[in-house]
Design a protein around this motif. Structure first.
Motif, PDB file in Angstrom:
ATOM      1  N   LEU A   1      39.432 -93.601 -35.123  1.00 27.04           N
ATOM      2  CA  LEU A   1      38.420 -92.726 -35.714  1.00 27.04           C
ATOM      3  C   LEU A   1      38.496 -91.317 -35.125  1.00 27.04           C
ATOM      4  CD1 LEU A   1      35.365 -95.170 -35.861  1.00 27.04           C
ATOM      5  CD2 LEU A   1      36.884 -94.504 -37.723  1.00 27.04           C
TER       6      LEU A   1
ATOM      7  N   VAL B   1      41.513 -93.087 -43.473  1.00 23.94           N
ATOM      8  CA  VAL B   1      42.226 -92.534 -42.322  1.00 23.94           C
ATOM      9  C   VAL B   1      43.255 -91.508 -42.789  1.00 23.94           C
ATOM     10  CG1 VAL B   1      41.917 -94.636 -40.965  1.00 23.94           C
ATOM     11  CG2 VAL B   1      43.986 -94.347 -42.340  1.00 23.94           C
TER      12      VAL B   1
ATOM     13  N   HIS C   1      43.814 -96.645 -46.125  1.00 22.57           N
ATOM     14  CA  HIS C   1      42.890 -97.665 -45.633  1.00 22.57           C
ATOM     15  C   HIS C   1      43.693 -98.679 -44.819  1.00 22.57           C
ATOM     16  CE1 HIS C   1      40.440 -95.744 -48.621  1.00 22.57           C
ATOM     17  NE2 HIS C   1      41.189 -96.222 -49.621  1.00 22.57           N
TER      18      HIS C   1
ATOM     19  N   ILE D   1      39.171-100.189 -41.670  1.00 22.93           N
ATOM     20  CA  ILE D   1      38.839 -98.769 -41.480  1.00 22.93           C
ATOM     21  C   ILE D   1      39.376 -98.032 -42.699  1.00 22.93           C
ATOM     22  CG2 ILE D   1      39.088 -96.705 -40.042  1.00 22.93           C
ATOM     23  CD1 ILE D   1      39.557 -98.501 -37.653  1.00 22.93           C
TER      24      ILE D   1
ATOM     25  N   GLY E   1      38.033 -91.408 -40.586  1.00 22.41           N
ATOM     26  CA  GLY E   1      37.794 -92.610 -41.363  1.00 22.41           C
ATOM     27  C   GLY E   1      36.443 -93.224 -41.097  1.00 22.41           C
ATOM     28  N   SER E   2      36.187 -94.350 -41.780  1.00 18.76           N
ATOM     29  CA  SER E   2      34.929 -95.078 -41.670  1.00 18.76           C
ATOM     30  C   SER E   2      35.244 -96.529 -41.359  1.00 18.76           C
ATOM     31  CB  SER E   2      34.136 -94.983 -42.973  1.00 18.76           C
ATOM     32  OG  SER E   2      33.892 -93.622 -43.323  1.00 18.76           O
ATOM     33  N   ALA E   3      34.600 -97.056 -40.338  1.00 21.72           N
ATOM     34  CA  ALA E   3      34.899 -98.406 -39.861  1.00 21.72           C
ATOM     35  C   ALA E   3      33.909 -99.414 -40.407  1.00 21.72           C
ATOM     36  CB  ALA E   3      34.900 -98.444 -38.340  1.00 21.72           C
TER      37      ALA E   3
ATOM     38  N   SER F   1      39.656 -99.035 -32.363  1.00 18.89           N
ATOM     39  CA  SER F   1      38.954 -98.446 -33.503  1.00 18.89           C
ATOM     40  C   SER F   1      38.444 -97.045 -33.183  1.00 18.89           C
ATOM     41  CB  SER F   1      37.786 -99.346 -33.918  1.00 18.89           C
ATOM     42  OG  SER F   1      38.234-100.641 -34.255  1.00 18.89           O
TER      43      SER F   1
ATOM     44  N   ARG G   1      39.059-105.731 -38.345  1.00 20.64           N
ATOM     45  CA  ARG G   1      38.110-104.904 -39.081  1.00 20.64           C
ATOM     46  C   ARG G   1      38.852-103.968 -40.022  1.00 20.64           C
ATOM     47  NH1 ARG G   1      35.452-101.620 -34.538  1.00 20.64           N
ATOM     48  NH2 ARG G   1      33.571-102.063 -35.735  1.00 20.64           N
TER      49      ARG G   1
END
Length: 800
Positions: free
Chosen positions: A381, A224, A330, A221, A386-388, A377, A219
């Motif tokens: 986070l 970060v 990223h 993320i 960050g955004s996953a 993950s 995935r």
């Protein structure tokens, strides 16, 4: 593998001491080699807070700190750490404290300022190698608390030595699972809640080699913070498990591997061009690894590549080009299942080993890649923000788990104890092994994390190790013991070893795997290459024992040994099966037993009774004659590893049996030896034969002793002359009265031709019935001289 007990007890906490846990794990097949505490012994160190920092009036690099140690009186302490700052909490060693290594703390005056203690770094306390500054302690640590209590530094750390079949135990969770089964306690299983998905970004992944990767989960993320500090609790667990803290992203990946046995990798997303392809490497491809090594890739090595180049060594180590750094914003996180056969031996080919490779080549659970990826993950986070994105999960094939049957009667026979059916069922339940009960047997379907359960004996082992090896009854064996005949004409190998040891030699036991270049230089023969060597310098089977003895000599010389005497009895290996026959040939490979000796340094230890001289060819030859007896002969011959003028072939009973000589000067120089060692190697089998004692009448009449000086060619070996004398004694009737012959002198010089030498022999003659007359003695000597004249052209020296 290091397992902190506090981490272990977070999953299962039996009411046992650390010693009892170590004992139970060992008896369950997980050998605990050592149990230590998280920190070495020290005392008198407390949690303190720096209240103020001022420059030292007389030193630019020192600071004068006011420190609160939890009592009413602040302390003045002089500190040289660059990171000291007001408000930070640090370890403080008070006067009277004792640090690791016995270093005592006392009040001192430093450049005119009194100092009442010492603020400590992690290295000064033996907690890590970090000596860049003071060790920072969490802000909520109570002031004045003993540091060992505040940081739980008496936490036991168990070092486990796991056998290759215990891949499912190569994590704290795996050990906890075994401990729960042994203790009969429930497990506190970790929760794998899905990480919140807030973006829809995906990275295309193609698996082009299904025989390399069975499942690939990953995935994206974004956003970060790679410079976010790793939480202290995580750093503490990593350090106690033997893993150095590097950065938050790397630490999280390592943490999950140690906790769950799941190796993963974090890529810098912006450095990936296009998508990822999982495939076998192509000829000519190279990869710069995270350890700084650049390797040439072979077609049987798995890789992860992007549209530009190879980016990772599959299941082993990532590449430098996509490694995360302080500039990373990223990331792409992957957790995969790699087929064990596709990973095994690849890292050793490049002379390194990794924790990830060690796990994947033994087998990692293929069913939990997504769950573990969610766990990684969430940690990223939480720590780095960050955004996953969503999880992509590509499956090409998972390992099959065929049911395995255990016959109850068979298990009882192998174990030697009548374990009840219900107890067997309970053991399988405690181990988490789904078992179907049938009449007279259990059928177990191994779970996805158990790669070691394949045959009935595997299940029997599971039953007995959980039931308890220590509970097995001790019964003496019941069998008829017959005395085996020992031939009088053959000695035991142990007897031969004692003979060699009595000559002042020490036994060495070397590896059968050796380095190819040295082995070829010493034997001149091609060796059998190993397909999967345990180390680069152990890549062939030895064709001679000399290599191990020479390496042992060098190790002793590096430790200041001046006089070395070594011997070894062992097998050598040759692909040419014609070398030997019978029991010393296995599957077309010759495996003869041989004995080798090495002598180096002075002939005698330094002493007042004899002057020092270097050991030589004749010293070792004398040792061999004492061991082998009269059957040993030598003939000068060249050997590739020996000095051209100081080497000989060894004959036993007239048949070639080995070599003796001084190491070749070129080899001596290559091996950086100060002087050449004397080497010998010969077949063991003829050395084990010995003459059966036979009765011989002892004469009561005095012997006649004559000295015989013979002139022979300068190149004629003394052994050839001596053999001629013995032949005359056997075959010439007049010489039959000779009992003993000894060479006592050699002369070259005045009175002889340039290419001649004189050999002097002492001859003892005796008869058991009467005293020999002078005429009989003369006749015997004449018969010997006449035969030697005919055979080798010898003549009596003038005046002899």
């Amino acid at each position: 593998m290091r397992v902190p007990e506090s981490w272990l007890r977070s999953f299962v906490s039996p009411d046992w001491t650390s010693a009892e846990i170590a004992e139970r794990l060992t008896m369950a097949g997980l050998e605990v080699e050592e149990t230590t505490t998280a920190a070495p012994p020290f005392r008198g160190v407390v949690v303190a807070q720096v209240r103020s920092v001022a420059r030292h009036p007389n030193a630019d690099k020192l600071s004068v700190c006011e420190v609160d140690v939890g009592d009413a009186r602040p302390r003045t302490i002089v500190c040289g750490a660059p990171n000291v700052a007001p408000g930070m909490r640090v370890p403080c060693a008070l006067p009277g404290a004792e640090l690791p290594g016995g270093f005592a703390i006392k009040p001192v005056k430093m450049r005119g300022v009194d100092s009442e203690g010492m603020l400590c770094s992690a290295r000064e306390l033996g907690l890590s190698e970090d000596h860049s500054g003071l060790m920072a302690i969490e802000a909520d640590a109570p002031l004045g608390t003993d540091l060992r209590v505040a940081l739980d530094l008496d936490d036991a750390v168990h070092t486990l030595k796991l056998t290759p079949n215990l891949a499912h135990c190569m994590s704290v969770w795996g050990v906890a699972r075994e401990l729960a089964a042994v203790a009969g306690l429930p497990l506190r299983e970790p929760a794998f809640e899905p990480a919140p998905v807030s973006i829809d970004d995906r990275l295309p992944v193609t698996i082009a080699a299904a025989d390399l990767c069975g499942r690939f989960s990953g995935r994206i993320i974004r956003g970060v913070d790679p410079s976010a500090p790793t939480p202290e609790w995580m750093k503490r667990r990593l350090e106690r498990a033997g893993q150095r803290s590097i950065s938050a992203l790397v630490d999280i990946s390592n943490y999950v591997m140690l906790e769950l046995g799941r190796p993963s990798h974090v890529f810098d997303l912006e450095r990936i061009e296009g998508g990822l392809e999982v495939r076998w490497a192509r000829d000519g491809e190279r990869l710069a690894l995270l350890n700084g090594q650049t390797v040439e890739l072979a077609p049987d090595v798995g890789v992860i590549a992007d549209a530009r180049a190879v980016e990772s060594l599959a299941g082993i180590m990532g590449g430098e080009s996509t490694a995360v750094s302080d500039a990373t914003r990223h990331v792409y996180v992957e957790a995969a299942f790699w087929w064990p056969a596709a990973i095994a031996g690849r890292s050793r080919r490049y002379n390194f080993a990794t924790d990830a490779g060690a796990r994947f080549e033994r087998g990692v659970d293929a069913a939990t890649t997504v769950a573990h990826l969610e766990y990684i993950s969430r940690l990223i986070l939480q720590v780095c923000g960050g955004s996953a994105g969503p999880v992509d999960d590509t499956v090409t094939g998972l390992p099959a788990r065929e049911p395995v049957a255990l016959r109850v009667e068979r298990a009882r026979k192998v174990i030697g104890v009548d374990v009840a059916d219900d107890e067997i069922a309970a053991i399988f339940e405690r181990l988490g092994l789904p078992a179907r009960r049938e009449p007279g047997r259990f059928v177990v379907t191994p779970p996805s994390h158990r790669f070691d359960l394949q045959i009935e004996e595997d299940l029997i082992e599971e039953v007995v190790r959980v039931w308890g090896y220590e509970r097995l009854p001790v019964r003496p064996p019941k069998a008829a013991a017959a005395m085996r005949p020992v031939p009088e004409g053959r000695r035991a190998v142990a007897s031969l070893k004692r003979l060699v040891a009595a000559r002042d030699y020490q036994e060495a036991i070397g590896y059968s795997f050796v380095e190819s270049a040295l082995d070829r230089r010493l034997s001149g023969r091609d060796a059998i290459r190993l397909l999967n060597p345990i180390a680069a310098q152990m890549n062939v089977m030895r064709t001679t024992l000399w290599g191990g003895l020479v390496e042992t000599l060098r190790a002793n010389l590096n430790r200041k040994a001046a006089r070395v005497r070594l011997f070894e009895v062992g097998r050598t290996f040759a692909a040419d099966a014609s070398v030997v026959a019978g029991p010393q040939q296995v599957h077309g490979v010759a495996q003869p037993l041989r004995v080798a000796l090495l002598a180096f340094g002075p002939q005698l230890d330094e002493q007042w009774g004899a002057s020092s001289r270097r050991v030589d060819y004749f010293d070792l030859k004398g040792d061999l004659e004492a061991i082998a007896g009269a059957a040993l002969e030598t003939e000068p011959t060249r050997h590739v590893a020996l000095h051209p003028g100081r080497s000989a072939r060894i004959l036993l009973g007239g048949a070639p049996a080995g070599w003796l000589g001084e190491l070749h000067p070129a080899l001596m120089q290559e091996l950086e030896l100060s002087q050449p060692p004397i080497l010998a190697e010969l077949d063991l089998e003829p050395l084990l034969a010995r003459a059966v004692p036979a009765h011989e009448e002892v004469s009561k009449y005095p012997p006649v002793i004559r000295d015989l000086s013979l002139v022979v060619g300068g190149e004629t070996p003394a052994a050839q002359v001596l053999a001629g004398i013995h032949a005359a004694v056997r075959e010439e009737p007049a010489a039959g009265v000779v009992k003993y012959v000894k060479l006592f002198d050699e002369y070259r010089g005045k009175g002889l031709e340039n290419k001649e030498k004189s050999l002097a022999f002492r001859i003892w003659m005796q008869d058991t019935r009467r005293t020999l007359s002078e005429a009989e003695a003369t006749e015997a000597v004449d018969a010997i001289v006449a035969r030697l004249g005919r055979v080798i052209g010898a003549r009596l020296r003038s005046g002899a």
